[in-house]
Structure formats: structure tokens, C-alpha cells
Motif scaffolding. Structure first.
Motif, PDB file in Angstrom:
ATOM      1  N   GLU A   8       0.834  -1.212   0.000  1.00 40.37           N
ATOM      2  CA  GLU A   8       0.000   0.000   0.000  1.00 40.37           C
ATOM      3  C   GLU A   8       0.866   1.259   0.000  1.00 40.37           C
ATOM      4  O   GLU A   8       0.548   2.228  -0.696  1.00 40.37           O
ATOM      5  N   MET A   9       1.955   1.239   0.762  1.00 37.15           N
ATOM      6  CA  MET A   9       2.875   2.391   0.787  1.00 37.15           C
ATOM      7  C   MET A   9       3.465   2.618  -0.605  1.00 37.15           C
ATOM      8  O   MET A   9       3.614   3.752  -1.042  1.00 37.15           O
ATOM      9  N   THR A  10       3.793   1.535  -1.304  1.00 36.97           N
ATOM     10  CA  THR A  10       4.345   1.638  -2.661  1.00 36.97           C
ATOM     11  C   THR A  10       3.332   2.290  -3.598  1.00 36.97           C
ATOM     12  O   THR A  10       3.668   3.217  -4.345  1.00 36.97           O
ATOM     13  N   ILE A  11       2.099   1.821  -3.562  1.00 32.29           N
ATOM     14  CA  ILE A  11       1.050   2.367  -4.437  1.00 32.29           C
ATOM     15  C   ILE A  11       0.789   3.832  -4.092  1.00 32.29           C
ATOM     16  O   ILE A  11       0.722   4.691  -4.983  1.00 32.29           O
ATOM     17  N   LEU A  12       0.661   4.134  -2.817  1.00 31.54           N
ATOM     18  CA  LEU A  12       0.407   5.516  -2.391  1.00 31.54           C
ATOM     19  C   LEU A  12       1.549   6.452  -2.784  1.00 31.54           C
ATOM     20  O   LEU A  12       1.316   7.556  -3.284  1.00 31.54           O
ATOM     21  N   SER A  13       2.766   6.019  -2.546  1.00 29.99           N
ATOM     22  CA  SER A  13       3.926   6.847  -2.849  1.00 29.99           C
ATOM     23  C   SER A  13       4.010   7.140  -4.347  1.00 29.99           C
ATOM     24  O   SER A  13       4.265   8.273  -4.757  1.00 29.99           O
ATOM     25  N   ASP A  14       3.774   6.114  -5.153  1.00 23.36           N
ATOM     26  CA  ASP A  14       3.818   6.308  -6.604  1.00 23.36           C
ATOM     27  C   ASP A  14       2.691   7.227  -7.062  1.00 23.36           C
ATOM     28  O   ASP A  14       2.912   8.115  -7.897  1.00 23.36           O
ATOM     29  N   ALA A  15       1.497   7.026  -6.517  1.00 25.48           N
ATOM     30  CA  ALA A  15       0.366   7.886  -6.887  1.00 25.48           C
ATOM     31  C   ALA A  15       0.663   9.339  -6.522  1.00 25.48           C
ATOM     32  O   ALA A  15       0.411  10.255  -7.320  1.00 25.48           O
TER      33      ALA A  15
END
Length: 190
Positions: A48-55
């Protein structure tokens, strides 16, 4: 995980929150230009951190000015989930992250983390346009709330706004001279 505490100014409503955030470890995947988190956050999982950070980086990229990563937006958001967010907000953010991954899987036949940078940008740009065009769905409401919070954290960060100064007091609007004098006298008496 590094135990670096970062002092943050976050202005929400009429309150100021100082959030200490750890800096989470991530590995940059050069194949698809993605920072992949190797540890869970305090609230969000590593995925989730990966997806949020990329977004957040797609929404606020680094140019000649700092981007979302420079302002540690997702680190602060993760900390806010424990100190500020209610159960509905937590659920809403988890929902939108899961939906972004599901949209990537149905659109590109790979999970979000495996999609190319161009595909991830296309997905988020399309989601952004649809979320503001069709405002009544749970997906669009969740996306808009997440985007608003990402921008809010960014623009109240020291990296984005180094000269930010909170002015104490409340905004009184259009008041008469008598009302102004009343507020000033009341303030001196208090």
C-alpha cells in the motif's frame, strides 16, 4: 527503518498537528521506475505504501521544485492514520488503494507494482478525470479525498512552503468597526 524524526507542520481546520514520521526503506526498481517499499508502515502495508507513494509522485512530481517524495507526503499520511484518521477515513483510503491495484490488474493484466510507469500514469490520470466527472461513486469519492489529503500534506510541508507561518486567531470576515473594537477589548481582557 530509520528512526529519523521529521518535524512537520500540518494545518487541519483550526488545529496544528506536529507529526513525527519515520523514514521507511524503499528500493528503486529501474525496470518500471518505481520505489518499492520493503517494510510496512505504521498503518499501511509495504504494498500500500508503494502504491500511495507512486500515486503521490504522479500527482506531484519532482521538477525544479520538490515533489511528494521530497516532502515525505506518504510517511506523514501513514502517521496520520494512527493519530488523526477515524475508522471511516482509514477504510476509505484502504479501499482506494485496493481499487487502484484491481484497476491495474484488469487493465494491464499485472498488479500495480508490475505495471510500467506509462501505464501507471495513464491509470491515475484516467481515474483522476473520471473521479471529478462522475462524483457520486464510492471510488470517485475515495480518490478525491485521498488526492485532497496528498495535496494538503504537500502544500503544508516545509519542503513545499518554507515560509509558511501560522497566524494565530480566527478569521472574522467582514465586520464593523464596533465589532472589531469589541474583539480587541475582549482579547485584551482574556
Amino acid at each position: 527503518m530509520s528512526k529519523v524524526n521529521i518535524s512537520r507542520r500540518l494545518f487541519i481546520g483550526a488545529s496544528v498537528y506536529f507529526v513525527a514520521t519515520p523514514v521507511w526503506a524503499s528500493i528503486f526498481n529501474t525496470v518500471n521506475s518505481l520505489s518499492v517499499f520493503s517494510q510496512n508502515g505504521r498503518f499501511f502495508t509495504a504494498k500500500e505504501m508503494t502504491i500511495l507513494s507512486d500515486a503521490a509522485d504522479i500527482m506531484i512530481p519532482r521538477t525544479d521544485t520538490p515533489g511528494a517524495t521530497d516532502a515525505k507526503v506518504i510517511d506523514v499520511l501513514d502517521a496520520l492514520m494512527l493519530s488523526w484518521a477515524g475508522s471511516e477515513t482509514k477504510q476509505q483510503y484502504k479501499f482506494i488503494i485496493k481499487q487502484i491495484d484491481l484497476i491495474a490488474q484488469s487493465s494491464f493484466k499485472v498488479n500495480y507494482q508490475s505495471a510500467s510507469k506509462a501505464d501507471r500514469e495513464l491509470l491515475l490520470n484516467e481515474l483522476d478525470q473520471r473521479s471529478f466527472a462522475e462524483r457520486s461513486t464510492e471510488l470517485s469519492k475515495s480518490y478525491r479525498k485521498l488526492k485532497e489529503m496528498i495535496f494538503h500534506i504537500f502544500y503544508t510541508s516545509e519542503e513545499a512552503n518554507p515560509y509558511f507561518m501560522l497566524v494565530p486567531g480566527t478569521y472574522k470576515g467582514d465586520i464593523t468597526k464596533n465589532q472589531m473594537e469589541f474583539y480587541n477589548v475582549k482579547k485584551r481582557v482574556s
